[in-house]
Design a protein around this motif. Structure first.
Motif, PDB file in Angstrom:
ATOM      1  N   GLN A 234      72.313 -17.458  28.942  1.00  0.00           N
ATOM      2  CA  GLN A 234      71.041 -16.771  29.127  1.00  0.00           C
ATOM      3  C   GLN A 234      69.900 -17.775  29.287  1.00  0.00           C
ATOM      4  O   GLN A 234      69.847 -18.793  28.603  1.00  0.00           O
ATOM      5  N   ASP A 235      68.989 -17.477  30.204  1.00  0.00           N
ATOM      6  CA  ASP A 235      67.862 -18.377  30.449  1.00  0.00           C
ATOM      7  C   ASP A 235      66.832 -18.342  29.335  1.00  0.00           C
ATOM      8  O   ASP A 235      66.078 -19.297  29.155  1.00  0.00           O
ATOM      9  N   ASP A 236      66.780 -17.223  28.578  1.00  0.00           N
ATOM     10  CA  ASP A 236      65.727 -17.066  27.576  1.00  0.00           C
ATOM     11  C   ASP A 236      66.220 -17.246  26.144  1.00  0.00           C
ATOM     12  O   ASP A 236      65.517 -16.915  25.185  1.00  0.00           O
ATOM     13  N   VAL A 237      67.442 -17.767  25.969  1.00  0.00           N
ATOM     14  CA  VAL A 237      67.997 -17.958  24.635  1.00  0.00           C
ATOM     15  C   VAL A 237      68.547 -19.376  24.510  1.00  0.00           C
ATOM     16  O   VAL A 237      69.211 -19.869  25.425  1.00  0.00           O
ATOM     17  N   VAL A 238      68.286 -20.024  23.380  1.00  0.00           N
ATOM     18  CA  VAL A 238      68.831 -21.350  23.122  1.00  0.00           C
ATOM     19  C   VAL A 238      69.399 -21.382  21.708  1.00  0.00           C
ATOM     20  O   VAL A 238      68.778 -20.898  20.766  1.00  0.00           O
ATOM     21  N   VAL A 239      70.617 -21.901  21.568  1.00  0.00           N
ATOM     22  CA  VAL A 239      71.247 -22.043  20.260  1.00  0.00           C
ATOM     23  C   VAL A 239      70.785 -23.373  19.660  1.00  0.00           C
ATOM     24  O   VAL A 239      71.060 -24.440  20.209  1.00  0.00           O
ATOM     25  N   VAL A 240      70.096 -23.304  18.527  1.00  0.00           N
ATOM     26  CA  VAL A 240      69.531 -24.518  17.920  1.00  0.00           C
ATOM     27  C   VAL A 240      70.445 -25.132  16.866  1.00  0.00           C
ATOM     28  O   VAL A 240      70.181 -26.226  16.369  1.00  0.00           O
ATOM     29  N   GLY A 241      71.525 -24.428  16.517  1.00  0.00           N
ATOM     30  CA  GLY A 241      72.438 -24.989  15.538  1.00  0.00           C
ATOM     31  C   GLY A 241      73.494 -24.000  15.114  1.00  0.00           C
ATOM     32  O   GLY A 241      73.406 -22.807  15.401  1.00  0.00           O
ATOM     33  N   GLU A 242      74.532 -24.517  14.425  1.00  0.00           N
ATOM     34  CA  GLU A 242      75.606 -23.703  13.873  1.00  0.00           C
ATOM     35  C   GLU A 242      75.853 -24.111  12.432  1.00  0.00           C
ATOM     36  O   GLU A 242      75.777 -25.288  12.087  1.00  0.00           O
ATOM     37  N   ALA A 243      76.155 -23.142  11.589  1.00  0.00           N
ATOM     38  CA  ALA A 243      76.456 -23.405  10.185  1.00  0.00           C
ATOM     39  C   ALA A 243      77.685 -22.625   9.770  1.00  0.00           C
ATOM     40  O   ALA A 243      77.889 -21.495  10.207  1.00  0.00           O
ATOM     41  N   GLY A 244      78.509 -23.243   8.904  1.00  0.00           N
ATOM     42  CA  GLY A 244      79.718 -22.598   8.448  1.00  0.00           C
ATOM     43  C   GLY A 244      79.625 -22.025   7.060  1.00  0.00           C
ATOM     44  O   GLY A 244      80.580 -21.417   6.571  1.00  0.00           O
ATOM     45  N   ASP A 245      78.470 -22.199   6.405  1.00  0.00           N
ATOM     46  CA  ASP A 245      78.273 -21.615   5.079  1.00  0.00           C
ATOM     47  C   ASP A 245      76.778 -21.442   4.832  1.00  0.00           C
ATOM     48  O   ASP A 245      75.938 -21.919   5.604  1.00  0.00           O
ATOM     49  N   GLY A 246      76.447 -20.762   3.735  1.00  0.00           N
ATOM     50  CA  GLY A 246      75.051 -20.444   3.455  1.00  0.00           C
ATOM     51  C   GLY A 246      74.184 -21.645   3.193  1.00  0.00           C
ATOM     52  O   GLY A 246      73.023 -21.705   3.624  1.00  0.00           O
ATOM     53  N   GLU A 247      74.718 -22.630   2.478  1.00  0.00           N
ATOM     54  CA  GLU A 247      73.919 -23.819   2.156  1.00  0.00           C
ATOM     55  C   GLU A 247      73.513 -24.564   3.420  1.00  0.00           C
ATOM     56  O   GLU A 247      72.360 -24.974   3.586  1.00  0.00           O
TER      57      GLU A 247
END
Length: 244
Positions: A25-38
Motif C-alpha cells: 500500500q502506498d499510504d501504509v508503512v510498517v515501522v517495526g515488528e515485535a514478538g512480545d509485549g515488552e
C-alpha cells in the motif's frame, strides 16, 4: 502522509503475512515488528506508530498490559487487537485497557486495510454491531451500575458510578438519544434514519459525546454504555438515561 503501523504477534509467519499486505500500500508503512509485549512497548516509544496491531496471548508481557502501557504513554497511538474467530476471552479486557477495537486474525486483506485507515483517522474500527456482539459475549463479566467504586480498569473505562452519572449529565437530550443508539449497535446512517437527522449531524453529535464523556473513540463509548447500564446484554432494552 503514510500511516505508521507496528506489528505485534508472537507468530513470525503471521507478522510476515500482515507485512506483505501492508507493504503493498502506498499510504501504509510498517515501522517495526515485535514478538512480545515488552518489545512492543519499547518499539512504540521509539517508532511512534499511528496504529499498533496487537496480539493478546504472548510470552512475558501480554497484549493487554502492553496495550495499557502504550495507550498511557502514547495517546496518539491507536491499538487494534488481533483475536481469534471465537472471540478471545481477553479481548474485552484489552478494550477496557484502551484498545480502539479488534480484528480477527483471519481478516481479509481489504478489511484489514480499511480498519487500519479508519482507526488512524479516529473513526470506528469495526461495525458497531460487531462491537456489541463482542461485548455481549463478555457481558456476564461486566459490573452493574451499583458495583462501580471509582477504581480499577472498569472505573477507568466507565468513570465509576457517580462520576459516570455526572458525565452523562453533561450531554444534551439529543446527545443522550444518539449515545443510546450508538450503544445499541447502530451505524451513523441508521441513527440518522431513526432520529430523523442528517448523517453529518449524527457524526457531529458523536464527536461531542466523546469529548464530553472524555472517551477516545466510539468503541469506548459502547464500553461506557455497557458498564454504566445504558444498554443491557443481548436483547434487553436500554436503560432509561437520566434527564438533565
Amino acid at each position: 502522509m503514510s500511516i505508521r503501523v507496528l506489528l505485534v504477534d508472537d507468530q513470525p509467519l503471521l507478522r510476515m503475512g500482515f507485512r506483505l499486505v501492508l507493504q503493498a500500500q502506498d499510504d501504509v508503512v510498517v515501522v517495526g515488528e515485535a514478538g512480545d509485549g515488552e518489545e512492543a512497548i519499547d518499539l512504540a516509544v521509539r517508532t511512534g506508530p499511528d496504529v499498533v496491531l496487537m496480539d493478546i496471548r504472548m510470552p512475558g508481557i501480554d497484549g493487554i498490559e502492553a496495550t495499557r502501557r502504550i495507550v498511557s504513554s502514547r495517546p496518539a497511538s491507536r491499538v487494534l487487537i488481533l483475536t481469534t474467530f471465537d472471540l478471545d476471552e481477553y479481548t474485552y479486557a484489552a478494550l477496557r485497557a484502551g484498545a480502539s477495537g479488534f480484528l480477527l486474525k483471519d481478516v481479509p486483506p481489504a478489511d484489514l486495510l480499511s480498519a487500519i485507515r479508519a482507526v488512524a483517522t479516529g473513526d470506528a474500527v469495526v461495525a458497531p454491531s460487531v462491537t456489541r456482539r463482542l461485548l455481549d459475549a463478555f457481558a456476564h463479566r461486566l459490573p452493574g451500575p451499583e458495583d462501580h467504586s471509582g477504581s480499577g480498569d472498569g472505573a477507568r473505562a466507565a468513570g465509576g458510578g457517580r462520576q459516570a452519572d455526572e458525565r452523562l449529565g453533561r450531554l444534551t437530550e439529543r446527545e443522550r438519544d444518539v449515545l443510546a443508539q450508538v450503544a445499541s449497535g447502530r451505524s451513523n446512517s441508521e441513527i440518522a434514519a431513526r432520529l430523523v437527522l442528517a448523517e453529518a449531524t449524527v457524526k457531529t453529535h458523536v464527536g461531542r459525546i466523546l469529548s464530553k464523556l472524555e472517551l477516545r473513540d466510539r468503541v469506548q463509548a459502547v464500553v461506557f454504555a455497557y458498564e454504566t447500564g445504558i444498554v443491557q446484554p443481548a436483547s434487553a432494552p436500554p436503560r432509561q438515561l437520566p434527564t438533565v
